[in-house]
Scaffold this motif. Structure first.
Motif, PDB file in Angstrom:
ATOM      1  N   UNK A 243       1.043  -1.152   0.096  1.00 15.82           N
ATOM      2  CA  UNK A 243       0.670  -0.001  -0.036  1.00 15.82           C
ATOM      3  C   UNK A 243       0.633   1.388   0.055  1.00 15.82           C
ATOM      4  N   UNK A 244       1.949   1.476   0.580  1.00 13.81           N
ATOM      5  CA  UNK A 244       2.767   2.502   0.645  1.00 13.81           C
ATOM      6  C   UNK A 244       3.393   2.672  -0.782  1.00 13.81           C
ATOM      7  N   UNK A 245       3.789   2.079  -1.173  1.00 12.43           N
ATOM      8  CA  UNK A 245       4.486   1.643  -2.670  1.00 12.43           C
ATOM      9  C   UNK A 245       3.589   2.492  -3.138  1.00 12.43           C
ATOM     10  N   UNK A 246       1.693   2.148  -3.368  1.00 11.54           N
ATOM     11  CA  UNK A 246       1.066   2.171  -3.818  1.00 11.54           C
ATOM     12  C   UNK A 246       0.895   3.105  -4.487  1.00 11.54           C
ATOM     13  N   UNK A 247       0.375   4.443  -3.056  1.00 11.63           N
ATOM     14  CA  UNK A 247       0.557   5.781  -2.542  1.00 11.63           C
ATOM     15  C   UNK A 247       1.498   6.774  -3.116  1.00 11.63           C
ATOM     16  N   UNK A 248       2.958   5.807  -3.266  1.00  5.50           N
ATOM     17  CA  UNK A 248       3.897   6.609  -4.028  1.00  5.50           C
ATOM     18  C   UNK A 248       3.492   6.880  -5.694  1.00  5.50           C
ATOM     19  N   UNK A 249       3.099   5.153  -6.214  1.00  3.30           N
ATOM     20  CA  UNK A 249       2.947   5.870  -7.551  1.00  3.30           C
ATOM     21  C   UNK A 249       1.265   6.200  -8.445  1.00  3.30           C
ATOM     22  N   UNK A 250       1.235   6.751  -7.369  1.00  2.00           N
ATOM     23  CA  UNK A 250      -0.111   7.278  -7.263  1.00  2.00           C
ATOM     24  C   UNK A 250      -0.784   8.825  -6.975  1.00  2.00           C
ATOM     25  N   UNK A 251       0.576   9.365  -6.478  1.00  2.38           N
ATOM     26  CA  UNK A 251       0.611  10.294  -5.814  1.00  2.38           C
ATOM     27  C   UNK A 251       2.058  11.384  -6.000  1.00  2.38           C
ATOM     28  N   UNK A 252       2.648  10.350  -6.760  1.00  2.00           N
ATOM     29  CA  UNK A 252       3.801  10.720  -7.097  1.00  2.00           C
ATOM     30  C   UNK A 252       4.901   9.950  -8.305  1.00  2.00           C
ATOM     31  N   UNK A 253       3.864   9.922  -9.387  1.00  2.00           N
ATOM     32  CA  UNK A 253       4.083   8.503 -10.420  1.00  2.00           C
ATOM     33  C   UNK A 253       5.920   9.185 -10.529  1.00  2.00           C
ATOM     34  N   UNK A 254       6.053   8.336 -11.562  1.00  2.00           N
ATOM     35  CA  UNK A 254       7.540   8.424 -11.839  1.00  2.00           C
ATOM     36  C   UNK A 254       9.235   9.618 -10.837  1.00  2.00           C
ATOM     37  N   UNK A 255       8.630   9.674  -9.966  1.00  4.85           N
ATOM     38  CA  UNK A 255       9.497  10.078  -9.442  1.00  4.85           C
ATOM     39  C   UNK A 255       9.970   8.708  -8.194  1.00  4.85           C
ATOM     40  N   UNK A 256      10.911   9.105  -7.193  1.00  2.00           N
ATOM     41  CA  UNK A 256      12.466   7.779  -6.978  1.00  2.00           C
ATOM     42  C   UNK A 256      11.512   7.622  -5.525  1.00  2.00           C
ATOM     43  N   UNK A 257      11.148   6.898  -5.119  1.00  2.00           N
ATOM     44  CA  UNK A 257      11.049   6.441  -3.775  1.00  2.00           C
ATOM     45  C   UNK A 257      11.617   5.435  -3.019  1.00  2.00           C
ATOM     46  N   UNK A 258      12.161   5.647  -1.889  1.00  3.91           N
ATOM     47  CA  UNK A 258      12.902   4.635  -1.119  1.00  3.91           C
ATOM     48  C   UNK A 258      12.895   3.895  -0.275  1.00  3.91           C
TER      49      UNK A 258
END
Length: 409
Positions: free
Chosen positions: A325-340
């Motif tokens: 779910x944390x990665x889903x939120x990162x993809x949904x709200x900050x697409x094409x950015x670099x999560x860690x």
């Protein structure tokens, strides 16, 4: 006319006649008990008395025997359920708003209710027989002058008959109201049954919340990944067909994964399913999750230290869902950015950190407060005795999960 409504309501309301039928049923049910008790009491006390003269001792003994028989009948399994259903159908009132427990074991209160119903029913039945008989004689007085000496008495007969019937109806309405108000206290669930029903309801709500979390986290992630990959494939279909072909392949993989997750979630709903046909993913599947995230074009940075297999099975599954779910939120709200993603595991605890940049918001947030995803993650962590914090900064979004357990090795 309105001030007279409470006065005439018992005469015209359907409740009065339903409760009348309920009382008559009680009187009819009492007859075999009363006759059997009277015969038995007469045989016991018949010493030198003429036949047909039971005497006060026999009547008192018959009353006690009748009450004992009623109490024994009320303790038969199923009698309480029958009483409850009959009272709900004919008495109605507050009892219909009282929860009906599935396992209604006989109690002293149900025995008291059966005695009250049958005794009041017998009184109502006797009053009905006497009142209706007298009312019929009074109503026919003008046609049958012999019992009445004066013409005035014969003319007043029908009026007196109406008054007698009205008095009977008011009496029936009063007795029915008394039973209606008493029914929830004697036929309603006991405190133990209320507590059991509350536990069952809480368990149902917990299962529903669990299913909602499973569907939200698993299908939400799959749909987010599919949406990004499909958009990227459509954009690069002409310029980079190989990438578009790989994206379509990963979309098919995500669809199969989503189908498996849906099968697992639906298995929670099916009571006849002994075990989950598809085991839920856990931290051992974290590599596939990170690969699926990277296939969307997101440059995910992942650092894992420690042995994933040391995490208990339940905590491993829930930690995987929180990571998903944390990665889903990162993809949904900050697409094409670099999560860690950083996961540190020791023999007794794990710490998960997910950080992703916050893109500049072009429009104000329309829904205040945390969404369902964050709420679901916090619920998962709370049920496991862990902590989950979400901390936004001006440039990044930080999520931290901490779980502990006892080392059994």
């Amino acid at each position: 006319m309105r001030p007279l409504t409470p006065v005439i309501r018992p005469l015209i309301h359907a409740h009065t006649y339903r409760r009348w039928a309920y009382l008559v049923i009680g009187g009819a049910l009492l007859m075999p008990f009363a006759m059997a008790a009277l015969v038995l009491a007469t045989l016991i006390t018949q010493h030198g008395r003429p036949a047909g003269d039971p005497g006060p001792t026999a009547i008192a003994l018959a009353t006690l025997l009748c009450l004992a028989l009623l109490t024994a009948t009320a303790l038969i399994p199923g009698v309480r359920n029958g009483q409850t259903h009959l009272a709900r159908a004919l008495l109605q009132g507050p009892l219909t708003n009282t929860p009906h427990t599935r396992t209604s074991r006989p109690t002293a209160r149900s025995a008291l209710w059966l005695c009250l119903h049958l005794l009041l029913g017998m009184a109502a039945s006797l009053a009905t027989m006497v009142a209706l008989t007298e009312a019929a004689m009074l109503a026919t007085a003008p046609l049958n002058p012999q019992p009445y000496s004066t013409p005035a008495q014969r003319l007043l007969g029908p009026l007196l008959a109406l008054l007698l019937v009205a008095a009977l109806l008011y009496t029936i309405a009063l007795l029915g109201h008394l039973l209606t108000r008493t029914a929830p206290h004697l036929l309603g669930p006991t405190p133990t049954e209320r507590l059991a029903a509350a536990h069952a309801h809480a368990h149902t709500l917990a299962e529903r919340a669990r299913l909602a979390r499973e569907l939200h986290d698993s299908l939400g992630h799959a749909l987010s990944v599919v949406t990004l990959q499909a958009a990227t494939a459509a954009r690069l279909l002409d310029t980079d067909p190989d990438f578009a072909r790989n994206a379509l392949t990963h979309i098919a993989d995500q669809a199969r994964t989503a189908t498996a997750d849906l099968d697992h979630a639906l298995g929670i709903l099916r009571e006849d399913t002994p075990t989950d046909r598809t085991p839920p993913p856990d931290l051992t599947h974290l590599h596939h999750l990170t690969q699926a995230t990277r296939h969307t074009g997101t440059d995910l940075t992942c650092h894992i230290t420690g042995d994933i297999h040391r995490v208990p099975a339940l905590l491993s599954r829930e930690a995987y869902r929180i990571t998903q779910e944390a990665l889903t939120n990162a993809l949904r709200h900050a697409p094409h950015h670099t999560p860690t993603l950083t996961l540190h595991i020791t023999p007794t605890d794990l710490t998960l950190n997910v950080t992703n940049p916050r893109p500049p918001r072009t429009r104000p947030r329309t829904r205040p407060g945390p969404g369902r995803g964050i709420t679901g993650m916090q619920e998962r962590a709370h049920l496991l005795g862990g902590t989950l914090t979400c901390r936004p900064t001006p440039t990044h979004w930080h999520l931290t999960l901490h779980l502990t357990w006892k080392d059994t090795r």
